[in-house]
Write an enzyme that holds these catalytic residues in place. Structure first.
Site, short mmCIF file in Angstrom:
data_model
loop_
_atom_site.label_atom_id
_atom_site.label_comp_id
_atom_site.label_asym_id
_atom_site.label_seq_id
_atom_site.Cartn_x
_atom_site.Cartn_y
_atom_site.Cartn_z
CG ASP A 157 0.84 -6.72 10.00
OD1 ASP A 157 0.08 -5.89 9.52
OD2 ASP A 157 0.87 -7.92 9.65
CG ASN A 185 -3.33 -4.38 12.05
OD1 ASN A 185 -3.06 -4.61 13.22
ND2 ASN A 185 -4.31 -3.54 11.71
CG ASP A 186 2.50 -2.60 10.41
OD1 ASP A 186 2.18 -2.12 11.52
OD2 ASP A 186 3.39 -3.45 10.28
CG PHE A 187 0.71 -1.33 4.35
CD1 PHE A 187 1.56 -0.26 4.24
CD2 PHE A 187 1.22 -2.59 4.09
CE1 PHE A 187 2.89 -0.41 3.87
CE2 PHE A 187 2.54 -2.78 3.72
CZ PHE A 187 3.37 -1.68 3.62
#
Length: 418
Positions: A157, A185-187
């Site tokens: 992320d 950034n993952d979400f």
């Protein structure tokens, strides 16, 4: 799809959709959770004895000698857990996996070693021409372009935030860049993946063929950077960190209240600016918009700095509740910076039903977690079951979907493949 036997209750707009997901931590599994929250049957393939890395991410909750990651309890819900040593060099694993692919609508993955496992897009599409294949990685799948040496890089992320340019925009002007947490950034990549998968799924429902979806996390985060690139290409401006306060208009930033809260106050544009000045009881003719908030020069002027000092002092003399009430009266956006306790006790959260209860399968007890977003009036999502134990649904999946008998399942288990 209508004659399939499903292992989850029918609810939500994605009832009837079957998703196979492999990998862990965090973007791809969370994308699958979003689909599962609205009715998709999600089969989460986890390595026997190991499982999704999210299961071992601290902090943990403990009950009667049982331990579960609080992250897993929140985001592992609504899924079926299949423990499987996913390496197609084993003929029985290849048969099992292809059997599931044949019965699936979507295959999602965020592993970087698919070739080593014998998993190839062309083979999966040959098994199921209507299949949607979604790849989520840090730098993208080389089939969609990009330098192979970049596509082969490891990423997390934080790396995506750095490479995209996003991180360079966040933090105090003279301080270090700030990492968006938790796993921003993952979400964002998860939501992009859901959008892309559903776009491809609609195409299949209209009679089209399956296809491959490629999600590069750095590209997703770059798309959130607004005018970062056009400011540079069109105006020669390199956007940089400006901290919690805007340099171009005010009052817009975080201010400390008398009772210790950071309070966000946002006055953007002349209309809201006027209401904010009135809410604080300042002289609007003297602290007029043109002189104090019409651009970088106005904010940095002597009068602009004087206004900033007055706003800081005004907030420091009042509690967070008093600041919020004053701003609400004049329709000025404002909120204290909330923590978990604040959110759980807030009557607006409670009135919207944002916190729900369900039974965590590891602890065997009811927990309170954040609920379903977004809200739909006709086909709402729900949580039909909490996050599963590792391999909890293996037998049910193999029997119910693939028609395996007890003897075949026991043989796979004895071989350590499930």
């Amino acid at each position: 799809m209508s004659d399939r036997k499903h292992l989850v209750p029918a609810y939500g707009p994605f009832a009837g959709m079957r998703v196979i997901d492999t990998g862990s931590l965090i973007a791809m599994p969370f994308a699958a959770t979003l689909l599962a929250d609205f009715g998709a049957e999600v089969i989460h393939i986890e390595r026997p004895g190991v499982g999704d890395t999210l299961r071992v991410l601290a902090p943990f909750a403990k009950e009667d000698g049982k331990t579960v990651s609080t992250s897993w309890a929140q985001d592992g819900r609504n899924k079926l857990s299949l423990s499987l040593e996913l390496n197609l060099k084993h003929p029985e694993v290849k048969e099992l996996f292809y059997g599931l692919i044949k019965e699936a609508d979507v295959f999602m993955e965020n592993m970087v070693w698919l070739e080593k496992l014998g998993i190839r897009d062309e083979d999966l599409l040959a098994v199921n021409p209507k299949l949607i294949i979604a790849h989520i990685s840090g730098y993208g799948n080389p089939a969609f372009g990009g330098l192979p040496e970049y596509c082969d890089r490891a990423s997390y992320d934080m790396i995506g935030q750095a490479f995209s340019g996003w991180m360079g925009l966040n933090g105090e002007k003279d301080g270090d860049p700030v990492v968006g947490k938790p796993w921003l950034n993952d979400f964002t990549s998860a939501y992009a993946a859901v959008f892309a998968v559903l776009a491809a799924y609609i195409n299949v429902l209209k009679g089209g063929d399956g296809q491959i979806v490629d999600i590069a996390q750095f590209e997703v985060q770059a798309s959130y950077c607004c005018d970062l690139y056009t400011s540079y290409t069109m105006a020669g401006r390199q956007n940089t960190r400006s901290g919690n306060k805007s340099a171009a208009f005010q009052p817009y930033g975080l201010f400390k209240s008398k009772d210790g809260y950071d309070v966000a106050v946002g006055a953007f544009g002349p209309g809201v600016y006027k209401r904010a000045i009135q809410a604080m009881g300042f002289d609007l003719e003297y602290y007029n918009y043109k002189d104090c908030s019409s651009g970088i020069e106005a904010v940095a002027s002597e009068k602009g700095r004087e206004l900033d000092a007055k706003v800081i002092a005004w907030c420091a003399e009042r509690t967070a509740q008093e600041i919020e009430d004053a701003m609400a009266k004049f329709k000025v956006p404002c909120s204290r910076v909330m923590g978990a306790k604040d959110c759980l006790e807030n009557p607006h959260y409670q009135s919207r039903g944002d916190f729900i209860k369900y039974e965590d399968q590891t602890l065997g007890k009811e927990i309170t977690a954040f609920g379903i977003v977004p809200k739909l009036s006709g086909t709402p999502g729900k949580v039909w079951r909490g996050a599963p134990r590792l391999g909890q649904d293996t037998d049910d999946i193999l029997k119910g979907i693939l028609g395996y008998d007890d003897a075949k399942i026991e043989q796979l288990r004895a071989s350590g493949l499930i």
